[in-house]
Design a protein around this motif. Structure first.
Motif, PDB file in Angstrom:
ATOM      1  N   GLU A 191       0.822  -1.205   0.000  1.00  0.00           N
ATOM      2  CA  GLU A 191       0.000   0.000   0.000  1.00  0.00           C
ATOM      3  C   GLU A 191       0.856   1.255   0.000  1.00  0.00           C
ATOM      4  O   GLU A 191       0.596   2.189  -0.754  1.00  0.00           O
ATOM      5  CB  GLU A 191      -0.951  -0.005   1.197  1.00  0.00           C
ATOM      6  N   SER A 192       1.882   1.292   0.844  1.00  0.00           N
ATOM      7  CA  SER A 192       2.743   2.483   0.906  1.00  0.00           C
ATOM      8  C   SER A 192       3.422   2.728  -0.432  1.00  0.00           C
ATOM      9  O   SER A 192       3.524   3.871  -0.893  1.00  0.00           O
ATOM     10  CB  SER A 192       3.794   2.338   2.007  1.00  0.00           C
ATOM     11  N   GLY A 193       3.900   1.659  -1.063  1.00  0.00           N
ATOM     12  CA  GLY A 193       4.528   1.792  -2.372  1.00  0.00           C
ATOM     13  C   GLY A 193       3.563   2.342  -3.401  1.00  0.00           C
ATOM     14  O   GLY A 193       3.925   3.167  -4.246  1.00  0.00           O
ATOM     15  N   TYR A 194       2.315   1.902  -3.339  1.00  0.00           N
ATOM     16  CA  TYR A 194       1.286   2.404  -4.244  1.00  0.00           C
ATOM     17  C   TYR A 194       1.059   3.896  -4.023  1.00  0.00           C
ATOM     18  O   TYR A 194       1.006   4.681  -4.970  1.00  0.00           O
ATOM     19  CB  TYR A 194      -0.012   1.620  -4.035  1.00  0.00           C
ATOM     20  N   PHE A 195       0.925   4.298  -2.764  1.00  0.00           N
ATOM     21  CA  PHE A 195       0.684   5.708  -2.454  1.00  0.00           C
ATOM     22  C   PHE A 195       1.857   6.580  -2.904  1.00  0.00           C
ATOM     23  O   PHE A 195       1.670   7.634  -3.502  1.00  0.00           O
ATOM     24  CB  PHE A 195       0.444   5.900  -0.951  1.00  0.00           C
ATOM     25  N   GLU A 196       3.086   6.136  -2.597  1.00  0.00           N
ATOM     26  CA  GLU A 196       4.275   6.888  -3.012  1.00  0.00           C
ATOM     27  C   GLU A 196       4.293   7.085  -4.522  1.00  0.00           C
ATOM     28  O   GLU A 196       4.571   8.172  -5.026  1.00  0.00           O
ATOM     29  CB  GLU A 196       5.553   6.148  -2.587  1.00  0.00           C
ATOM     30  N   LYS A 197       3.982   5.998  -5.254  1.00  0.00           N
ATOM     31  CA  LYS A 197       3.989   6.058  -6.715  1.00  0.00           C
ATOM     32  C   LYS A 197       3.020   7.100  -7.242  1.00  0.00           C
ATOM     33  O   LYS A 197       3.316   7.814  -8.203  1.00  0.00           O
ATOM     34  CB  LYS A 197       3.665   4.666  -7.268  1.00  0.00           C
ATOM     35  N   GLU A 198       1.861   7.228  -6.617  1.00  0.00           N
ATOM     36  CA  GLU A 198       0.871   8.215  -7.079  1.00  0.00           C
ATOM     37  C   GLU A 198       1.439   9.635  -7.009  1.00  0.00           C
ATOM     38  O   GLU A 198       1.244  10.441  -7.928  1.00  0.00           O
ATOM     39  CB  GLU A 198      -0.417   8.106  -6.260  1.00  0.00           C
ATOM     40  N   PHE A 199       2.154   9.940  -5.944  1.00  0.00           N
ATOM     41  CA  PHE A 199       2.759  11.273  -5.819  1.00  0.00           C
ATOM     42  C   PHE A 199       3.891  11.455  -6.821  1.00  0.00           C
ATOM     43  O   PHE A 199       3.999  12.497  -7.473  1.00  0.00           O
ATOM     44  CB  PHE A 199       3.261  11.504  -4.388  1.00  0.00           C
ATOM     45  N   LEU A 236      -6.570  13.702  -3.324  1.00  0.00           N
ATOM     46  CA  LEU A 236      -6.329  12.633  -2.355  1.00  0.00           C
ATOM     47  C   LEU A 236      -7.193  11.399  -2.609  1.00  0.00           C
ATOM     48  O   LEU A 236      -6.863  10.309  -2.124  1.00  0.00           O
ATOM     49  CB  LEU A 236      -6.547  13.152  -0.933  1.00  0.00           C
ATOM     50  N   SER A 237      -8.273  11.549  -3.372  1.00  0.00           N
ATOM     51  CA  SER A 237      -9.110  10.376  -3.674  1.00  0.00           C
ATOM     52  C   SER A 237      -8.337   9.349  -4.506  1.00  0.00           C
ATOM     53  O   SER A 237      -8.717   8.180  -4.581  1.00  0.00           O
ATOM     54  CB  SER A 237     -10.387  10.789  -4.414  1.00  0.00           C
ATOM     55  N   GLN A 238      -7.220   9.767  -5.143  1.00  0.00           N
ATOM     56  CA  GLN A 238      -6.370   8.823  -5.877  1.00  0.00           C
ATOM     57  C   GLN A 238      -5.737   7.782  -4.959  1.00  0.00           C
ATOM     58  O   GLN A 238      -5.215   6.773  -5.427  1.00  0.00           O
ATOM     59  CB  GLN A 238      -5.245   9.580  -6.606  1.00  0.00           C
ATOM     60  N   LEU A 239      -5.760   8.043  -3.663  1.00  0.00           N
ATOM     61  CA  LEU A 239      -5.135   7.122  -2.724  1.00  0.00           C
ATOM     62  C   LEU A 239      -6.076   6.006  -2.276  1.00  0.00           C
ATOM     63  O   LEU A 239      -5.734   5.229  -1.391  1.00  0.00           O
ATOM     64  CB  LEU A 239      -4.614   7.887  -1.488  1.00  0.00           C
ATOM     65  N   ARG A 240      -7.234   5.929  -2.913  1.00  0.00           N
ATOM     66  CA  ARG A 240      -8.111   4.784  -2.658  1.00  0.00           C
ATOM     67  C   ARG A 240      -7.633   3.628  -3.525  1.00  0.00           C
ATOM     68  O   ARG A 240      -7.569   3.743  -4.755  1.00  0.00           O
ATOM     69  CB  ARG A 240      -9.554   5.154  -2.995  1.00  0.00           C
ATOM     70  N   LEU A 241      -7.281   2.544  -2.890  1.00  0.00           N
ATOM     71  CA  LEU A 241      -6.761   1.392  -3.641  1.00  0.00           C
ATOM     72  C   LEU A 241      -7.835   0.814  -4.556  1.00  0.00           C
ATOM     73  O   LEU A 241      -9.003   0.755  -4.183  1.00  0.00           O
ATOM     74  CB  LEU A 241      -6.283   0.305  -2.673  1.00  0.00           C
ATOM     75  N   PRO A 242      -7.432   0.398  -5.771  1.00  0.00           N
ATOM     76  CA  PRO A 242      -8.406  -0.191  -6.693  1.00  0.00           C
ATOM     77  C   PRO A 242      -8.895  -1.541  -6.198  1.00  0.00           C
ATOM     78  O   PRO A 242      -8.274  -2.185  -5.401  1.00  0.00           O
ATOM     79  CB  PRO A 242      -7.615  -0.317  -7.988  1.00  0.00           C
TER      80      PRO A 242
END
Length: 197
Positions: free
Chosen positions: A52-60, A191-197
């Motif tokens: 999850e953290s890796g996913y969030f970091e990637k979005e930024f 920030l809604s991009q941080l909702r995991l698919p």
């Protein structure tokens, strides 16, 4: 002192004698580790980001990179180390440097840890991170010259905005948008991009 997941171990007096170049070599020799150094010269080894953290970091990283392409400056991933004026070496989850700061570095300096302070940084809290310790880290960024810093807390769906004037705002809920303000004009992160698919 070498700090591994909160444990302090004395290993060959790394903290007292490791120069910036030796730290760079130490990190290069241990690419599987996420390494930072605090202002007291303690070497900090952190666990790799979980899914999850890796996913969030990637979005930024992606959004800042796209903004940079149409504007100016240089953006960086979480693998980039910055040498701060207080002697710490930190590696934020995402960052951006203005053209003015970037131009202060020579080609040789750009091939090592960057001895320049980013204008903008993002840190994403992972489940093992202490929120108070991360808050101190954000203040360290600001005290060393970062102009705008975001601390993202996915567990509690909050974001903290730190500014160079010392102000700190809290944004509650991941249905909000964050602004790059005057540091990254026209940059908006939903920030809604941080909702995991």
């Amino acid at each position: 002192m070498l700090i591994i997941e909160g444990l302090e171990l004395e290993i060959r007096n790394y903290s007292e004698h490791m120069s910036d170049d030796e730290l760079f070599e130490f990190c290069a020799d241990n690419p599987q580790l996420r390494i930072e150094r605090d202002s007291h010269k303690n070497i900090i080894i952190m666990s790799p980001a979980h899914g999850e953290s890796g996913y969030f970091e990637k979005e930024f990283i992606v959004d800042i990179g796209i903004w940079t392409r149409s504007h100016s400056g240089v953006s960086f991933s979480s693998n980039t180390g910055f040498l701060l004026p207080n002697r710490a070496m930190r590696a934020p989850d995402a960052s951006w440097i203005s053209p003015e700061r970037w131009k202060t570095l020579s080609s040789a300096e750009k091939s090592k840890f960057l001895a320049v302070v980013p204008d903008f940084v993002v840190e994403v809290r992972s489940p093992s991170d202490n929120i108070h310790a991360l808050g101190e880290k954000m203040l360290e960024w600001i005290e060393n010259g970062v102009r705008l810093a975001w601390l993202i807390d996915p567990q509690n769906k909050r974001a903290f905005i730190y500014r160079e004037d010392g102000s700190v705002d809290t944004v509650e809920g991941f249905d909000q948008k964050l602004s790059g303000e005057t540091v990254l004009p026209d940059f908006v992160f939903d920030l809604s991009q941080l909702r995991l698919p």
